[in-house]
Design an enzyme around this catalytic site. Structure first.
Site, PDB file in Angstrom:
ATOM      1  N   ALA A  49      -9.545 -11.363  -2.090  1.00  0.00           N
ATOM      2  CA  ALA A  49      -8.464 -10.430  -2.415  1.00  0.00           C
ATOM      3  C   ALA A  49      -9.037  -9.083  -2.816  1.00  0.00           C
ATOM      4  O   ALA A  49      -9.865  -8.534  -2.115  1.00  0.00           O
ATOM      5  CB  ALA A  49      -7.561 -11.022  -3.486  1.00  0.00           C
ATOM      6  N   SER A  50      -8.623  -8.559  -3.949  1.00  0.00           N
ATOM      7  CA  SER A  50      -9.046  -7.223  -4.380  1.00  0.00           C
ATOM      8  C   SER A  50     -10.189  -7.255  -5.384  1.00  0.00           C
ATOM      9  O   SER A  50     -10.534  -6.228  -5.956  1.00  0.00           O
ATOM     10  CB  SER A  50      -7.849  -6.497  -4.999  1.00  0.00           C
ATOM     11  OG  SER A  50      -6.853  -6.313  -4.026  1.00  0.00           O
ATOM     12  N   LEU A  51     -10.781  -8.404  -5.573  1.00  0.00           N
ATOM     13  CA  LEU A  51     -11.808  -8.563  -6.593  1.00  0.00           C
ATOM     14  C   LEU A  51     -12.992  -7.619  -6.397  1.00  0.00           C
ATOM     15  O   LEU A  51     -13.548  -7.101  -7.352  1.00  0.00           O
ATOM     16  CB  LEU A  51     -12.295 -10.012  -6.617  1.00  0.00           C
ATOM     17  CG  LEU A  51     -13.230 -10.416  -7.720  1.00  0.00           C
ATOM     18  CD1 LEU A  51     -12.561 -10.227  -9.071  1.00  0.00           C
ATOM     19  CD2 LEU A  51     -13.644 -11.861  -7.552  1.00  0.00           C
ATOM     20  N   SER A  52     -13.367  -7.360  -5.165  1.00  0.00           N
ATOM     21  CA  SER A  52     -14.574  -6.564  -4.924  1.00  0.00           C
ATOM     22  C   SER A  52     -14.318  -5.058  -4.880  1.00  0.00           C
ATOM     23  O   SER A  52     -15.264  -4.277  -4.827  1.00  0.00           O
ATOM     24  CB  SER A  52     -15.228  -7.003  -3.619  1.00  0.00           C
ATOM     25  OG  SER A  52     -14.366  -6.729  -2.539  1.00  0.00           O
ATOM     26  N   LYS A  53     -13.065  -4.639  -4.921  1.00  0.00           N
ATOM     27  CA  LYS A  53     -12.770  -3.208  -4.789  1.00  0.00           C
ATOM     28  C   LYS A  53     -13.447  -2.356  -5.861  1.00  0.00           C
ATOM     29  O   LYS A  53     -14.015  -1.307  -5.565  1.00  0.00           O
ATOM     30  CB  LYS A  53     -11.264  -2.959  -4.824  1.00  0.00           C
ATOM     31  CG  LYS A  53     -10.555  -3.366  -3.570  1.00  0.00           C
ATOM     32  CD  LYS A  53      -9.067  -3.102  -3.696  1.00  0.00           C
ATOM     33  CE  LYS A  53      -8.331  -3.625  -2.481  1.00  0.00           C
ATOM     34  NZ  LYS A  53      -6.886  -3.468  -2.631  1.00  0.00           N
TER      35      LYS A  53
END
Length: 138
Positions: free
Chosen positions: A76-80
């Site tokens: 999901a957006s964890l690495s953004k």
């Protein structure tokens, strides 16, 4: 939402422990996995040497299919935030500019050749929903 925040806090704790290097990273990963707090892959490279390269858990929990080093995980957006911080560090070092075309650094489809790094960071690039591009294996 509560689970997401909990997972983020566990992730931050895990990263902090791995960076501190008081324990071997593989031992830290095994500890989290044994408590049911980690399912995924980790690759840590320090000074050009692989320190930890492991996959623990399942690629499909319901089917009990084990993960391996080639397993893709939906993050999901964890690495953004990590990606954004890394890009800003590269900009500070003068290795790129936010207004550089992303296609200078990565392969992009023809319709995306003029998208800038800034547009990617600001989510204003107009790139189509990428999740539909991946095939479902399991």
């Amino acid at each position: 939402m509560k689970t997401l925040i909990g997972n983020i806090l566990i992730g931050i704790s895990l990263i902090t422990q791995l960076i501190s290097c008081k324990q071997h990273p593989q031992d830290v990963m095994n500890e989290y996995y044994s408590k049911g707090e980690f399912n995924g892959s980790v690759l840590i490279v320090k000074n050009g040497q692989i320190v930890c390269d492991t996959a623990l858990g399942f690629r499909n929990i319901e089917k009990r299919l084990k993960a391996d080093k080639n397993t893709s995980f939906y993050i999901a957006s964890l690495s953004k935030s990590f990606t954004s911080a890394a890009i800003l560090m590269l900009e500070q070092k003068g290795l790129l500019k936010l207004d550089d075309k992303a296609s200078h650094f990565i392969a992009l489809p023809e319709y995306a050749k003029n998208i800038t790094i800034r547009q990617l960071l600001h989510h204003t690039s107009g790139i189509k929903d990428y999740e539909n591009l991946f095939s479902k294996k399991d």
